[in-house]
Design a protein around this motif. Structure first.
Motif, mmCIF file in Angstrom:
data_model
loop_
_atom_site.group_PDB
_atom_site.id
_atom_site.type_symbol
_atom_site.label_atom_id
_atom_site.label_comp_id
_atom_site.label_asym_id
_atom_site.label_seq_id
_atom_site.Cartn_x
_atom_site.Cartn_y
_atom_site.Cartn_z
ATOM 1 N N LEU A 12 0.819 -1.214 0.000
ATOM 2 C CA LEU A 12 0.000 0.000 0.000
ATOM 3 C C LEU A 12 0.847 1.255 0.000
ATOM 4 O O LEU A 12 0.391 2.318 -0.455
ATOM 5 N N PHE A 17 -0.769 3.320 -4.843
ATOM 6 C CA PHE A 17 -1.590 3.674 -3.675
ATOM 7 C C PHE A 17 -0.953 4.813 -2.867
ATOM 8 O O PHE A 17 -1.605 5.817 -2.584
ATOM 9 N N LYS A 19 -0.002 5.187 0.403
ATOM 10 C CA LYS A 19 -0.801 5.497 1.582
ATOM 11 C C LYS A 19 0.043 5.981 2.771
ATOM 12 O O LYS A 19 -0.488 6.571 3.702
ATOM 13 N N ASP A 40 -10.632 0.814 -2.710
ATOM 14 C CA ASP A 40 -9.594 1.465 -3.522
ATOM 15 C C ASP A 40 -8.755 0.425 -4.258
ATOM 16 O O ASP A 40 -8.406 0.611 -5.438
ATOM 17 N N VAL A 41 -8.411 -0.671 -3.576
ATOM 18 C CA VAL A 41 -7.629 -1.735 -4.237
ATOM 19 C C VAL A 41 -8.444 -2.364 -5.360
ATOM 20 O O VAL A 41 -7.932 -2.623 -6.469
ATOM 21 N N GLU A 44 -8.484 -0.084 -8.281
ATOM 22 C CA GLU A 44 -7.250 -0.150 -9.070
ATOM 23 C C GLU A 44 -7.273 -1.336 -10.027
ATOM 24 O O GLU A 44 -6.750 -1.265 -11.143
#
Length: 676
Positions: A12, A17, A19, A40-41, A44
């Protein structure tokens, strides 16, 4: 589990990402934040899922995520009850459910992106059977399946091109190299045109060259057709020879056999062919159809990873074990009842297997015999082409074998003679060595005698002079022959040059005329080209202006359409607000108390009254608490003092018990006395 979380945090923190998590911040995420992170993953992997989960209901979010995880072939651990717990954990954002899903997704992101992309086009839309009875729906569904197959083929070709090693840079280099070659060829053609312009009748010569090229191409095509016809003729001759051979075999079979044997043979062939047609081939065809159906199902499904294959193998082994257990139970259950029939069944199955094996052996033998016959025909044709004679049969072959035997005996005799000659050659070689040794000894003696007489090297000089004179005579002869050949060659070259000049004279005259004509045509072509360029430039400028106008009008049209839609939306919102205001006024003015209660003003008034009453109660409660705060604190302090007093008494009592164990304390007259 810690390794899993560490892997998730590392992935991540990387692209795309970023993050900036650590183990503590990731572990402290709440359920909604975890669900958003999982979304969110998934976004993607599939851009359609890049949404904010706060803008949709939890049931919709769970349904959407479960659908995508099903497409991606994610299999949660556990049984059916665990699956229901998995769905519930996905809805509530449970860490034991979300963490394994994130770990699985981040391990194979690229593979899952490809699978999600393919699922958009390869997940088949199931149409009910009653709808497919409509011709239009059936045709559209058929077109849909054909387009899906075409997409599969195109995707495979695309993957093959990606893995073939061709990169965009290499293709650009190839294109630039080809453009350079094209420029070079254009320049070369222009130079050749300029050269041809100076030749007379160059247009006629170009036309002749064009006709020559066409005739050469026609000659090549005719040669290719001739080769194809030769191949067809060769194949036809082979078929004819096979047919003739079969005819001869049939004649021999008819001559050597009786009608009964022929009938028996035909019956056997008919029985064998009927067995093949009725039993063997339909069974093989059914098995092939089943295998083709399963293969098509496998091809229609998305690509599977090694983990999916391992899971399927484990399931297959479990099902096979269950099948074996059921078969054993069935055999144990029905063995006493079907003991007699089982023996007949076993015999029938053994006979059917033997029958199938023999049929396969017979078919293989027939195929081998046909291949052997084809090889024999090929060898016969080769022998016929090499020697020009047919293959020997019967008595001719026996005579040929006898001839080979006589040649074999003759060969053995000659071999003995060669062995004798080889032995004699060895003796002669040894003799030669001895003679060479004697010659060297004599030469040494002669050298010694010449040294004594003072004429050393005389014999060697004599031999050298004889050898040089022989070489000189040979060179003189070679020079004489060379001079004669050169004079003849010069005469031939002169005659050939004269003939070529005479033959090229009319061609040179025509070439001059062609050069003049080529110059005129080139000037005319240049003038036409200038006119064409000017006209093309004017048209191109007009086209560009028109394109700009059209582009501006299109942009203006798009802008006006967007304004129109915005105004319509605003109008709809205002109408809705106006309608709500009218309904509110109507409900507020209505004499019916039930209708007035439905009004928003009445609802808010009731809520305000309720909140005011609640505030009054809370203030009264606060006042009571403030008034009783001082006495309550005093009472708490008294209880604490009482607790400390009781604790002190307990400690004194415990000490008194300890002292009693050592001795006895007696209180008399206000005094304590210890007695040991």
């Amino acid at each position: 589990m810690s390794d899993q979380i560490q892997f998730i945090v590392e992935k991540l923190n990387q692209e795309p990402f970023r993050k900036n998590y650590n183990l503590i911040t990731f572990d402290s995420l709440e359920s909604m934040q975890l669900l958003q992170l999982l979304n969110d993953v998934l976004g993607e992997i599939d851009p359609k899922h890049a949404v904010d989960i706060r803008e949709e209901l939890p049931e919709q979010t769970a349904k959407r995520m479960l659908g995508l995880l099903g497409i991606l072939k994610y299999k949660p651990p556990g049984s059916i009850s665990d699956l229901s717990a998995f769905r519930q954990g996905l809805v509530t954002g449970s860490k034991p459910v979300i963490h394994p899903v994130l770990h699985w997704l981040l391990q194979r992101t690229n593979e899952l992106k490809k699978r999600a992309y393919l699922a958009r086009f390869l997940v088949k839309l199931e149409v009910p059977a009653e709808f497919l009875q409509d011709d239009t729906v059936a045709d559209i569904n058929k077109q849909y399946e054909e387009l899906m197959e075409a997409f599969k083929n195109l995707h495979k070709e695309c993957e093959q091109l990606k893995t073939s090693g061709l990169s965009a840079a290499e293709i650009r280099r190839d294109i630039s190299a080809m453009e350079e070659e094209k420029d070079q060829l254009i320049k070369r053609v222009e130079r050749l045109k300029k050269r041809v312009e100076t030749v007379q009748n160059h247009q006629r010569m170009l036309e002749i060259a064009r006709q020559l090229r066409l005739e050469k191409e026609r000659e090549e095509s005719l040669a290719q057709q001739k080769q194809e016809q030769k191949n067809q003729l060769f194949h036809a001759e082979q078929r004819l020879q096979r047919a003739q051979l079969q005819l001869k075999e049939m004649h021999h079979a008819v001559v050597d056999s009786k009608p009964e044997s022929l009938m028996k043979k035909l019956e056997e062939e008919i029985n064998f062919n009927s067995y093949l047609v009725t039993e063997k081939i339909p069974r093989e065809l059914e098995s092939k159809k089943n295998s083709t159906y399963f293969l098509q199902k496998v091809v229609a499904e998305p690509a599977m990873s090694q983990s999916d294959l391992n899971v399927l193998e484990i399931k297959i082994n479990e099902v096979n074990a269950q099948m074996n257990q059921l078969i054993e139970k069935r055999m144990m259950k029905y063995e006493p009842m079907d003991s007699k029939f089982s023996m007949y069944r076993q015999q029938a199955s053994i006979i059917s297997r033997k029958k199938e094996a023999k049929a396969e052996e017979l078919q293989a033998a027939k195929e081998e015999m046909s291949s052997t016959e084809r090889q024999m025909l090929q060898k016969t044709n080769q022998a016929h082409e090499l020697e020009g004679s047919e293959v020997l049969k019967g008595d001719e072959f026996k005579h040929y074998v006898n001839k080979l035997r006589s040649k074999n005996t003759f060969y053995k005799k000659k071999r003995l003679e060669i062995a004798e000659i080889t032995a004699e050659y060895g003796v002669l070689q040894r003799t030669e060595e001895l003679l060479k040794q004697r010659h060297e000894a004599i030469q040494q003696q002669l050298q010694a005698i010449e040294d004594k007489k003072g004429i050393s090297g005389y014999s060697y000089t004599q031999e050298e002079l004889e050898r040089v004179s022989a070489v000189k005579s040979e060179m003189d002869e070679m020079k004489g022959r060379t001079l004669d050949n050169m004079s003849e060659m010069v005469k031939k070259l002169n005659t050939m040059v004269a003939e070529k000049k005479a033959s090229l004279a009319p061609v040179i005259k025509e070439l001059r005329q062609l050069r003049q004509k080529c110059q005129e045509l080139t000037q005319e072509c240049d003038e036409k080209k200038i006119q064409y360029d000017s006209c093309a430039a004017g048209l191109e400028s007009n086209r560009s202006t028109l394109e700009q106008e059209v582009k501006g009008l299109l942009e203006e049209c798009v802008q006006e359409e967007s304004n129109y839609r915005y105004i319509n939306c605003m109008k709809t919102n205002l109408e809705i607000q106006l309608q709500r205001a009218k309904e509110e006024v109507k409900a507020y003015v209505s004499p019916d108390p039930q209708e007035r209660r439905k009004a928003i003003r009445e609802q808010y008034t009731r809520m305000i009254l309720e909140q005011e009453n609640l505030g009054k109660k809370l203030r009264e409660k606060q006042k009571v608490v403030r008034e009783s705060h001082g006495p309550n604190m005093k009472q708490i302090k008294m209880w604490q003092d009482f607790e400390r007093l009781m604790e002190c008494k307990r400690e004194c009592f415990l000490k008194q018990q300890n002292q009693t164990a050592i001795g006895q304390v007696i209180q008399e007259g206000g005094k304590d006395r210890l007695v040991l």
